[in-house]
Design an enzyme around this catalytic site. Structure first.
Site: not given
Length: 303
Positions: A68, A171, A244-246
């Site tokens: 993310s 996806e 922004k993290t992921g």
């Protein structure tokens, strides 16, 4: 006697050199210790002074799966089209339950769309995507853009190299299910080097990617993102983080990616770019989160 004197002088010089080690060398050593704790996972760390461009890094020679974290550069690509007049923030996008992609930091747009079709503005999609990390929202933005390749071309055109966007969350999730984490990591889809992520952040805060209004908008959305709380958890009071993290899922006890990348602003206005990408790690979420917080604290202390 002379031998003792020489030995004493050498020891004094060595001690003096150690005490006089430059701050960057001290920070580098401290970051390396944290990365060592993360083995057998790979913890990539970069801390940069955006004013000078000087940086220290650990494990820079690889691509890391963004997850993310890619929502910030996708938002930048969308806002660049808003700046160009080819998109408008109030343009509406029609979403149906078939467009829902599971996953968000908090109950967000996807949860609402599950209950029935609705028209959502680009502005609302940007907010849900970046601030609430909503997967339905970012995939809708990618469709509006025309796919990940459009976002990658935007980044390349602005001199951001080493960061690529190939596909949306839906996806990518199907790729994980079909091929497994090892294959996804090896493919380098939706990935970035530490330098690529740092370049994106440096150019964003410098106003080199977007108009002043769009720059402030995206930085505001990133500042409002507080969940998950990673690097931010280690910052002293008065420090601000636009990030922004992921996060990926875990497979066979190993997590493909756990990330945070952002811009720290100290109370005196000094800034540091920090990129922390953890790859292929068996660490628990609690353990890894502590490493991120420790990196945030070390970075703030070095400012």
């Amino acid at each position: 006697m002379l031998k003792q004197l020489l030995c004493g002088t050498a020891l004094a010089l060595a001690t003096s050199a150690a005490l006089a080690a430059p701050p960057d060398a001290t920070l580098q050593a401290s970051l390396q210790k944290i990365a060592d704790k993360a083995r057998p996972g790979t913890l990539g760390i970069l801390v940069m002074d955006p004013a000078s461009g000087e940086s220290v890094s650990v494990n820079p020679d690889r691509h890391y799966l963004l997850m993310s974290a890619f929502k910030a550069p996708i938002a930048a690509a969308v806002l660049s089209q808003v700046d160009a007049g080819t998109l408008s923030l109030d343009r509406k996008v029609h979403l149906t339950p078939a467009d829902v992609v599971g996953g968000s930091a908090v109950p967000s747009l996807g949860e609402a769309v599950k209950k029935g079709a609705r028209d959502v503005t680009i502005d609302e999609l940007l907010h849900a995507s970046v601030t609430q990390s909503d997967n339905t929202a970012v995939d809708a933005l990618l469709r509006v853009l025309g796919g990940g390749a459009t976002a990658t071309r935007f980044l390349e055109s602005k001199g951001v190299h080493g960061m690529r966007i190939d596909m949306g969350e839906g996806e990518l999730s199907r790729m994980f299910e079909a091929k497994g984490s090892a294959a996804v990591l090896a493919s380098q889809v939706d990935s970035s080097t530490l330098d690529g992520a740092a370049s994106f952040l440096r150019k964003l805060q410098a106003g080199e990617l977007l108009s002043p209004a769009s720059t402030q908008k995206l930085l505001g959305l990133m500042t409002a993102q507080v969940i998950p709380n990673r690097v931010r958890a280690g910052l002293p009071a008065g420090y601000q983080l636009a990030d922004k993290t992921g996060t990926s899922g875990a497979e066979n006890g190993r997590r493909a990616a756990l990330n945070d990348m952002g811009i720290i602003t100290a109370p005196n206005g000094q800034k540091r770019i920090v990129v922390v990408f953890l790859a292929d790690s068996p660490a628990s979420m609690d353990e890894a989160t502590k490493w991120f917080a420790e990196i945030g604290k070390l970075t703030a202390t070095s400012m």
